[in-house]
Motif scaffolding. Structure first.
Motif, PDB file in Angstrom:
ATOM      1  N   SER A  93      13.577  -5.516   0.922  1.00  0.00           N
ATOM      2  CA  SER A  93      12.476  -6.110   0.167  1.00  0.00           C
ATOM      3  C   SER A  93      11.763  -5.033  -0.642  1.00  0.00           C
ATOM      4  O   SER A  93      11.733  -3.869  -0.263  1.00  0.00           O
ATOM      5  CB  SER A  93      11.459  -6.759   1.111  1.00  0.00           C
ATOM      6  OG  SER A  93      12.042  -7.790   1.859  1.00  0.00           O
ATOM      7  N   ALA A  94      11.152  -5.482  -1.725  1.00  0.00           N
ATOM      8  CA  ALA A  94      10.296  -4.619  -2.529  1.00  0.00           C
ATOM      9  C   ALA A  94       8.845  -5.010  -2.268  1.00  0.00           C
ATOM     10  O   ALA A  94       8.550  -6.136  -1.851  1.00  0.00           O
ATOM     11  CB  ALA A  94      10.625  -4.777  -4.007  1.00  0.00           C
ATOM     12  N   HIS A  95       7.948  -4.065  -2.477  1.00  0.00           N
ATOM     13  CA  HIS A  95       6.520  -4.343  -2.385  1.00  0.00           C
ATOM     14  C   HIS A  95       5.735  -3.215  -3.027  1.00  0.00           C
ATOM     15  O   HIS A  95       6.280  -2.183  -3.392  1.00  0.00           O
ATOM     16  CB  HIS A  95       6.087  -4.563  -0.926  1.00  0.00           C
ATOM     17  CG  HIS A  95       6.044  -3.323  -0.083  1.00  0.00           C
ATOM     18  ND1 HIS A  95       5.161  -3.163   0.956  1.00  0.00           N
ATOM     19  CD2 HIS A  95       6.755  -2.172  -0.121  1.00  0.00           C
ATOM     20  CE1 HIS A  95       5.338  -1.974   1.527  1.00  0.00           C
ATOM     21  NE2 HIS A  95       6.313  -1.371   0.892  1.00  0.00           N
ATOM     22  N   TYR A  96       4.459  -3.444  -3.157  1.00  0.00           N
ATOM     23  CA  TYR A  96       3.511  -2.412  -3.551  1.00  0.00           C
ATOM     24  C   TYR A  96       2.245  -2.683  -2.753  1.00  0.00           C
ATOM     25  O   TYR A  96       2.003  -3.807  -2.304  1.00  0.00           O
ATOM     26  CB  TYR A  96       3.247  -2.427  -5.063  1.00  0.00           C
ATOM     27  CG  TYR A  96       2.713  -3.735  -5.583  1.00  0.00           C
ATOM     28  CD1 TYR A  96       1.341  -3.976  -5.657  1.00  0.00           C
ATOM     29  CD2 TYR A  96       3.582  -4.741  -5.977  1.00  0.00           C
ATOM     30  CE1 TYR A  96       0.856  -5.193  -6.111  1.00  0.00           C
ATOM     31  CE2 TYR A  96       3.108  -5.951  -6.432  1.00  0.00           C
ATOM     32  CZ  TYR A  96       1.747  -6.177  -6.497  1.00  0.00           C
ATOM     33  OH  TYR A  96       1.266  -7.387  -6.940  1.00  0.00           O
ATOM     34  N   LYS A 148       1.539   7.004  -3.864  1.00  0.00           N
ATOM     35  CA  LYS A 148       2.918   6.614  -4.211  1.00  0.00           C
ATOM     36  C   LYS A 148       3.256   5.191  -3.771  1.00  0.00           C
ATOM     37  O   LYS A 148       4.112   4.552  -4.369  1.00  0.00           O
ATOM     38  CB  LYS A 148       3.921   7.607  -3.642  1.00  0.00           C
ATOM     39  CG  LYS A 148       4.037   7.610  -2.130  1.00  0.00           C
ATOM     40  CD  LYS A 148       5.089   8.604  -1.673  1.00  0.00           C
ATOM     41  CE  LYS A 148       5.296   8.525  -0.174  1.00  0.00           C
ATOM     42  NZ  LYS A 148       6.363   9.395   0.273  1.00  0.00           N
ATOM     43  N   CYS A 149       2.589   4.668  -2.774  1.00  0.00           N
ATOM     44  CA  CYS A 149       2.888   3.306  -2.315  1.00  0.00           C
ATOM     45  C   CYS A 149       2.190   2.240  -3.152  1.00  0.00           C
ATOM     46  O   CYS A 149       2.406   1.053  -2.935  1.00  0.00           O
ATOM     47  CB  CYS A 149       2.521   3.153  -0.846  1.00  0.00           C
ATOM     48  SG  CYS A 149       3.550   4.155   0.244  1.00  0.00           S
ATOM     49  N   GLY A 150       1.372   2.665  -4.112  1.00  0.00           N
ATOM     50  CA  GLY A 150       0.731   1.711  -4.997  1.00  0.00           C
ATOM     51  C   GLY A 150       1.676   1.142  -6.034  1.00  0.00           C
ATOM     52  O   GLY A 150       1.443   0.067  -6.573  1.00  0.00           O
ATOM     53  N   GLY A 151       2.744   1.859  -6.312  1.00  0.00           N
ATOM     54  CA  GLY A 151       3.747   1.374  -7.254  1.00  0.00           C
ATOM     55  C   GLY A 151       4.834   0.579  -6.543  1.00  0.00           C
ATOM     56  O   GLY A 151       5.033   0.712  -5.334  1.00  0.00           O
ATOM     57  N   MET A 152       5.510  -0.239  -7.301  1.00  0.00           N
ATOM     58  CA  MET A 152       6.593  -1.048  -6.741  1.00  0.00           C
ATOM     59  C   MET A 152       7.678  -0.134  -6.172  1.00  0.00           C
ATOM     60  O   MET A 152       8.094   0.822  -6.823  1.00  0.00           O
ATOM     61  CB  MET A 152       7.196  -1.941  -7.834  1.00  0.00           C
ATOM     62  CG  MET A 152       8.299  -2.861  -7.355  1.00  0.00           C
ATOM     63  SD  MET A 152       7.697  -4.245  -6.378  1.00  0.00           S
ATOM     64  CE  MET A 152       6.923  -5.225  -7.648  1.00  0.00           C
TER      65      MET A 152
END
Length: 117
Positions: free
Chosen positions: A11-14, A23-27
């Motif tokens: 899965s993808a997330h942000y 860095k986790c703020g971006g997709m």
């Protein structure tokens, strides 16, 4: 006795609530590993706590909701941290399998969460 089964999904997330520039703020994406633990006594006739096929079939619809999806687009997962995802999973697995006692969710080989309701 406690039995478990392991599942995986991509899965993808942000994370919209992290500080700007994190860095986790971006997709980005993860290959998640999910372990579902069920407690109970082995049935006298079958000798097992639960048929692993029944467990797999019960979890499959949830995995299909998450696999190759953007987690932020799933209702209830607008801030899809591993912690929030484990609670989301728990709330959907527990009604199906009342013997659920633990969920382990890893987003990498070295990081994850354990949730016991």
């Amino acid at each position: 006795m406690i039995i478990y089964k392991t599942f995986s999904f991509d899965s993808a997330h942000y994370l919209p609530l992290v500080p700007i520039g994190h860095k986790c703020g971006g997709m980005h994406g993860h290959t998640y590993t999910l372990k579902v633990f069920i407690s109970g006594d082995p049935e006298p006739h079958s000798g097992w706590v639960i048929d692993y096929t029944d467990l797999k079939n019960g979890i499959r619809p949830l995995i299909e909701m998450l696999d190759h999806k953007v987690l932020n687009d799933i209702p209830g997962l607008e801030n899809p941290t591993s912690e929030q995802l484990s609670i989301w999973l728990w709330n959907r697995v527990k009604p199906i399998f009342p013997g659920l006692i633990r969920i382990e969710l890893n987003e990498t080989q070295s990081s994850g969460v354990i949730y016991e309701g």
